[in-house]
Design an enzyme around this catalytic site. Sequence first.
Site, mmCIF file in Angstrom:
data_model
loop_
_atom_site.group_PDB
_atom_site.id
_atom_site.type_symbol
_atom_site.label_atom_id
_atom_site.label_comp_id
_atom_site.label_asym_id
_atom_site.label_seq_id
_atom_site.Cartn_x
_atom_site.Cartn_y
_atom_site.Cartn_z
ATOM 1 N N CYS A 85 0.839 -1.191 0.000
ATOM 2 C CA CYS A 85 0.000 0.000 0.000
ATOM 3 C C CYS A 85 0.884 1.256 0.000
ATOM 4 O O CYS A 85 1.533 1.534 -0.995
ATOM 5 C CB CYS A 85 -0.987 -0.038 1.154
ATOM 6 N N HIS A 202 -3.502 -5.573 0.980
ATOM 7 C CA HIS A 202 -2.853 -5.796 2.277
ATOM 8 C C HIS A 202 -2.823 -7.282 2.640
ATOM 9 O O HIS A 202 -3.780 -7.790 3.247
ATOM 10 C CB HIS A 202 -3.618 -5.046 3.365
ATOM 11 N N GLU A 204 -1.146 -8.634 5.003
ATOM 12 C CA GLU A 204 -1.102 -8.775 6.459
ATOM 13 C C GLU A 204 -2.499 -8.709 7.071
ATOM 14 O O GLU A 204 -2.710 -9.190 8.197
ATOM 15 C CB GLU A 204 -0.189 -7.693 7.077
#
Length: 225
Positions: A85, A202, A204
């Site tokens: 990002c 993302h 994560e």
Amino acid sequence: MTVAVVQFGGSNCDRDAVRALSHLGVDAERVWHEDGLPEDTEGIVVPGGFSYGDYLRAGAMAAHSPIMNAVRDAAADGVPVLGVCNGAQIGCEAGLTPGAFTTNASARFQCEYVHLRIENADTPWTAAYDEGEIVSVPIAHGEGRFEIANDRYDDLVADDRVLFRYCDADGNVTDDANPNGSKGNVAGILGQRETVAVLMPHPERASLPDLNRSVDGRGILQVFG
């Protein structure tokens, strides 16, 4: 492997990255950008957020932080480097990867789960997947539209450096499945070395089974395992 998660003023996904990596058994620590990379760094994550408030352009100011010289040197030595990002924006601005990320075609902040199609499974970042596999990973950005000159885009495609494209649930790469207007529905690419990658979604936030709707992002992070 010791992974340095670089924290700038305005970063807000650094703790998420550390927790996701720790869940995979990876020794990860947040590193304040002014402190430089630890000597034992074997992997680097440049996380999401709003470094320097996204003044000038998203990632532009952070790209000139002295730590990015060390990140570039580490990347040249083959250390795995992942920009996510805002980290992807920083990576492009710092010359780790080509192109740029700019304002979404909608001119709105987009926060939603999207589908990604694995375009090249023969890389460290995609080895956990099959080519053509569809994964679900969230996005959260206002400047996620990938842009690059036509000839350089053709080079990316020819060199198999496109990792992920936005698609629908059936794997169709369409305008309707493109959340931000990225050229070619591109969601993530490789640098000159396959150990360097940036992506707008993302991983994560799609890695912890107790918190996330999907754990499809774990395969991307396993390169650090």
